[in-house]
Design a protein around this motif. Structure first.
Motif, mmCIF file in Angstrom:
data_model
loop_
_atom_site.group_PDB
_atom_site.id
_atom_site.type_symbol
_atom_site.label_atom_id
_atom_site.label_comp_id
_atom_site.label_asym_id
_atom_site.label_seq_id
_atom_site.Cartn_x
_atom_site.Cartn_y
_atom_site.Cartn_z
ATOM 1 N N ARG A 93 94.800 -33.295 12.137
ATOM 2 C CA ARG A 93 95.411 -34.052 13.229
ATOM 3 C C ARG A 93 96.615 -34.885 12.770
ATOM 4 O O ARG A 93 97.686 -34.838 13.381
ATOM 5 N N GLY A 97 101.137 -34.326 13.538
ATOM 6 C CA GLY A 97 102.066 -35.309 14.123
ATOM 7 C C GLY A 97 101.970 -35.340 15.629
ATOM 8 O O GLY A 97 100.909 -35.606 16.188
ATOM 9 N N ASP A 101 98.733 -35.791 18.222
ATOM 10 C CA ASP A 101 98.577 -36.921 19.138
ATOM 11 C C ASP A 101 98.362 -36.439 20.567
ATOM 12 O O ASP A 101 97.565 -36.991 21.313
ATOM 13 N N SER A 104 94.902 -35.342 21.290
ATOM 14 C CA SER A 104 93.846 -36.347 21.190
ATOM 15 C C SER A 104 93.629 -37.042 22.522
ATOM 16 O O SER A 104 94.577 -37.256 23.283
ATOM 17 N N ILE A 107 93.421 -42.105 20.496
ATOM 18 C CA ILE A 107 94.014 -42.096 19.167
ATOM 19 C C ILE A 107 93.452 -43.284 18.397
ATOM 20 O O ILE A 107 93.531 -44.415 18.859
ATOM 21 N N LEU A 109 93.014 -46.408 16.060
ATOM 22 C CA LEU A 109 93.990 -47.429 15.672
ATOM 23 C C LEU A 109 93.988 -47.608 14.161
ATOM 24 O O LEU A 109 92.938 -47.590 13.525
ATOM 25 N N GLY A 110 95.164 -47.768 13.607
ATOM 26 C CA GLY A 110 95.270 -48.175 12.212
ATOM 27 C C GLY A 110 95.060 -47.095 11.167
ATOM 28 O O GLY A 110 95.076 -47.383 9.995
ATOM 29 N N ILE A 111 94.836 -45.850 11.591
ATOM 30 C CA ILE A 111 94.805 -44.766 10.599
ATOM 31 C C ILE A 111 95.760 -43.673 11.053
ATOM 32 O O ILE A 111 96.029 -43.555 12.241
ATOM 33 N N PRO A 112 96.300 -42.881 10.126
ATOM 34 C CA PRO A 112 97.391 -41.958 10.484
ATOM 35 C C PRO A 112 97.114 -40.936 11.581
ATOM 36 O O PRO A 112 96.219 -40.637 12.060
ATOM 37 N N HIS B 246 93.366 -56.400 10.837
ATOM 38 C CA HIS B 246 93.456 -54.960 11.082
ATOM 39 C C HIS B 246 94.662 -54.655 11.957
ATOM 40 O O HIS B 246 94.854 -55.258 12.994
ATOM 41 N N MET B 247 95.472 -53.729 11.519
ATOM 42 C CA MET B 247 96.722 -53.400 12.206
ATOM 43 C C MET B 247 96.557 -52.103 12.987
ATOM 44 O O MET B 247 95.962 -51.145 12.507
ATOM 45 N N SER B 248 97.118 -52.092 14.206
ATOM 46 C CA SER B 248 96.947 -50.915 15.063
ATOM 47 C C SER B 248 97.919 -49.792 14.735
ATOM 48 O O SER B 248 97.584 -48.626 14.842
ATOM 49 N N VAL B 250 100.604 -47.408 12.539
ATOM 50 C CA VAL B 250 100.491 -46.776 11.241
ATOM 51 C C VAL B 250 101.618 -45.767 11.046
ATOM 52 O O VAL B 250 102.252 -45.365 12.010
ATOM 53 N N THR B 251 101.887 -45.435 9.812
ATOM 54 C CA THR B 251 102.858 -44.415 9.373
ATOM 55 C C THR B 251 104.319 -44.855 9.518
ATOM 56 O O THR B 251 104.941 -45.210 8.551
ATOM 57 N N ARG B 258 105.619 -43.197 19.761
ATOM 58 C CA ARG B 258 105.072 -42.045 20.474
ATOM 59 C C ARG B 258 103.681 -42.380 21.010
ATOM 60 O O ARG B 258 103.341 -42.075 22.143
#
Lengths: 112, 730
Positions: A93, A97, A101, A104, A107, A109-112, B246-248, B250-251, B258
């Protein structure tokens, strides 16, 4: 509904219906996102297992047995496909990119 | 209740079995909070818990017994740009680690290798907040739960800058294409002390703690419970800290923007917001604000300064030397020019511009240039005659000021000649030596670079560049040597003219005169242009000590009163949706220092008109209702209306206007959203003890279930004798 009280012909038709409804609605499963419809097969297997394999033999039992077996097979196949897709999706996932997304529902929060 | 249940050891034992291990930690927590509870502390806490249930008191009180919440914490938060994420974050449920106060760099071994109870929460003091230590912690992050940085009460000796060594390296004018020898700070490294820590990505939380009672509690807790004595390993319970940040997002920015747009769920979840705020501008002659684009016959001299700064931690960015010294000087110069420009109007208009978000790849100035190009500003690039930018002018060695110019423009010698000569001339009169750097030195980081990027226009950046505390939390008034005699009241401090204020007044006078001359004004008027040291000292006090003072209270409008604070200003630009602290104050100050007071009603003033029929004035002027002062024998303030040209306009990077987040031309900085940021300390029991408690609890539960089953299945046998007599009566 109590299966015990049903005449044998109706048991057969019920089991048949549960087995076939998935095959008839297959296009829906692929196009409309009814991915959990094969869950009915699971219901069929659990519900008719006693009738098919444990009750003393009667005429309709042979067909019920076939339907229950096929339902179980379909269920296994479906579980396998769903699990495979899930693993692929979870694994890729982030790499996909934008596509990932869009596929999904929520989505994280806080992970790629 | 307490007497009946509380002090009975047996009851305690039974109660004890039913509670989960979390509560177990509470008991140790209780010992630290109330050290005089000695023998039956277990019983007391449990009976207290029972009492809470009986009395219906919320569970928060139990939480208070377990945890000590930390006040005065400032986190480092996550920021994102087109390609990277920087900053810090914790896990969703907060990072927990055993406290370890780092005493030296060698001591890191305990955290990263030999300590028996990882992960560790590292407590650092200033001399150890270095790149080498932080990078070691970052690389060993499986054993590091987080870092808490204790802010010292005085600035560290020798300087400290977490910023990069070449600020805004890729967004200024000096690219390979412009001049290969000047690109990437090849000739002059503007921030040699810069460790670049502000631009690293840490996967653990980093908080700063003010050195006060809280940090004393933490130190005590560490010394009592955690410090290894004579090489022995410390024993449980250990003192631990939990940090939530904790941060929402990322990347990078394209990803988070997006995700802002994709929303299937019922409650949409936004993950990041663009950085930005508002620029402030005003002019010596009113310009029609409704007619955008090129103005015929108009030629303007732009006098610019930046409004923002940043530091490693999101909400402490005093920016005293890097921003306040510059914009206070420009405000004072604008004030000095008020009378001269009204009495003897020079040929050209002077435009005062205060840019926001310049620390993040020149958000404000790039937006102004963009708006001018797109005809969304009352002027366009062709209207600009020249630019004079005031940078860091608070600290000067030997009353020297550098007149920085672009070496590429200087190859054509005449470009900056007029401006330089004007500046030199007025500087000489004021005994300031304005010196030109040599030809190989590029412009320091400055807003003017964004104008040069568009086209070669004459311009000078006035600055004595300093980098001891560049873009750090120590760029404060102590650095600028602003101190007040201790016996003064706040009211007296507001009026006390410091040496720094005197020096800045001098620069402001020089800037005012140079601008007047550059705008084509008469030489005879120059003597009348003098900045007011009283105004300068009041502004310095407002921005560096507290903005909530009697002077600003008079100037501010009633609906902006919330912008006044009892602490030094935070110049971090913040997200676009939220107003940054200096903007409203500078907007009001510019209006009051350059505008004129009108005798009109509050309603007309707020509706931007001078009387009921007036529909034209709002295009030329902006009206602000100021609170005013209360007359001596009254408590009600007597307000007044100020007419000025002071306005604000958007300082949002054009990248967000065009929804193009991969374009390198514009700033793409965004700030992640978060749900909770807090920290607390408590005592943890050993893992074995926690598991034992849990195991015993589960065992008791299972036993009781079995027992109930057994009893109910044999109920007719067990209870038969008791029932028969009752049956017999009926």
């Amino acid at each position: 509904m109590n299966l015990e009280r049903l005449p044998n012909e109706e048991k057969l038709s019920l089991c048949r219906k549960y087995y076939l409804v998935i095959l008839v609605l297959m296009p829906l499963i692929f196009s409309g996102g009814f991915a959990f419809l094969p869950f009915l097969w699971l219901v069929n297997v659990v519900w008719f297992f006693k009738e098919a394999f444990l009750k003393p033999a009667y005429t309709e039992q042979l067909l019920i047995k076939t339907y229950v077996k096929r339902s179980a097979l379909g269920l296994l196949l479906w579980v396998a496909v769903l699990t495979t897709w899930n693993i692929i999706f979870q694994h890729f996932r982030a790499q996909w990119g934008e596509v990932g997304d869009n596929l999904s529902f929520t989505i994280p929060l806080g992970i790629p | 209740m307490l007497a009946a249940v509380g002090f009975n050891p047996r009851c305690c034992f039974f109660l004890f079995l039913f509670f989960k291990f979390k509560l177990f930690t509470m008991d140790f927590g209780l010992v630290t909070i109330c050290p005089n509870v000695k023998p039956f502390f277990l019983c007391r806490s449990f009976s207290a818990f029972l009492l809470f249930i009986l009395a219906g008191v919320s569970c928060n009180s139990v939480g208070k017994k377990i945890y000590v919440d930390l006040n005065n914490t400032v986190p480092c938060v996550r920021l994102l740009n087109a390609t990277h994420q920087i900053g810090c974050q914790s896990s969703l449920s907060g990072n927990v680690g055993v406290l370890h106060v780092l005493e030296s760099e060698e001591n890191l071994d305990w955290v990263l290798d030999s300590g028996p109870n990882p992960p560790y929460m590292v407590i650092l003091e200033t001399p150890l907040f270095t790149r080498s230590i932080m990078m070691k912690l970052k690389n060993g992050s499986s054993r590091v739960a987080g870092v808490a940085f204790v802010v010292p009460n005085s600035n560290p000796a020798g300087g400290f800058s977490p910023h990069t060594s070449c600020p805004n390296e890729n967004s200024g004018v000096y690219t390979e294409g412009y001049d290969p020898t000047l690109a990437n700070c090849k000739n002059t490294v503007w921030n040699p002390l810069g460790s670049g820590l502000s631009y690293e990505d840490f996967d653990f939380p980093i908080f700063s703690l003010k050195d006060d009672n809280d940090t004393e509690v933490i130190r005590q807790c560490y010394i009592v419970h955690n410090r290894p004595v004579n090489g022995s390993t410390p024993r449980y319970p250990l003192c631990a800290m939990q940090l939530f940040s904790h941060m929402s997002a990322v990347t990078n920015t394209p990803t988070c923007m997006r995700r802002n747009d994709i929303n299937f769920s019922i409650s949409p979840e936004y993950v990041c917001d663009p950085l930005g705020d508002s620029n402030v501008w005003g002019s010596s002659r009113p310009l029609n604000n409704t007619a955008k684009g090129h103005k015929m016959w108009e030629s303007v001299v732009i006098a610019a300064a930046r409004l923002d700064s940043r530091s490693f931690f999101s909400n402490v960015a005093p920016g005293t030397e890097s921003a306040v010294s510059g914009f206070v000087t420009l405000l004072a110069a604008a004030h000095a020019l008020r009378n001269a420009t009204q009495e003897a109007q020079p040929n050209r208009t002077i435009l005062y511009a205060f840019f926001q978000g310049e620390a993040f790849d020149y958000i404000g100035s790039s937006r102004m240039v963009y708006d001018m190009e797109k005809n969304q500003f009352p002027l366009d690039m062709d209207n600009i005659h020249s630019v004079l930018e005031i940078g860091q002018v608070g600290l000067r060695s030997d009353s020297k000021l550098w007149l920085h110019t672009d070496p590429v423009s200087r190859r054509n010698a005449t470009v900056n000649k007029e401006l330089i000569e004007n500046l030199q001339l007025v500087a000489r009169e004021l005994n300031i030596s304005g010196e030109e750097p040599n030809l190989s030195q590029p412009l320091p980081p400055s807003s003017f670079q964004r104008f040069l990027l568009n086209r070669p226009i004459p311009g000078v950046v006035l600055e004595d560049h300093r980098s001891e505390f560049y873009e750090s939390m120590f760029d404060n008034r102590e650095y600028l040597n602003i101190t007040y005699p201790p016996e003064l009241t706040p009211e007296e401090q507001l009026e006390y003219v410091t040496d720094t204020a005197k020096a800045l007044t001098e620069v402001a006078t020089m800037v005012g005169r140079a601008l007047y001359k550059q705008a084509g004004g008469e030489d005879s008027q120059l003597k009348n242009i003098n900045a007011d040291s009283q105004i300068v000292t009041q502004m310095l006090y407002s921005f560096l000590v507290q903005s909530n003072n009697s002077w600003l209270q008079q100037i501010i409008s009633p609906d902006s009163i919330g912008h006044l604070n009892d602490r030094p200003l935070n110049l971090y630009v913040g997200v676009y949706q939220q107003a940054s602290e200096p903007t409203a104050l500078v907007h009001h100050l510019l209006a009051n220092l350059t505008g004129s007071v009108l005798n009109i009603t509050q309603e007309n003033c707020n509706n931007q008109r001078e009387d009921e029929e007036d529909k034209e004035s709002k295009h030329m002027y902006y009206y602000i209702w100021s609170q005013g002062a209360a007359p001596p024998n009254s408590t009600e303030r007597r307000g007044f209306c100020v007419r000025s040209t002071s306005r604000v306009f958007r300082a949002l990077s054009p990248a967000f206007e065009e929804h193009n987040y991969t374009n390198k031309a514009y700033s793409t900085w965004t700030e992640s959203r978060w749900k909770s940021i807090r920290g607390r300390i408590f005592l943890v029991a050993s893992h074995e003890l926690e598991m034992l408690t849990l195991g015993v609890g589960i065992g008791v539960l299972l036993t009781s279930l079995l027992l109930t089953y057994f009893i109910s299945s044999k109920a007719d046998i067990l209870f038969s004798s008791a029932r028969e007599p009752t049956n017999a009566t009926y």
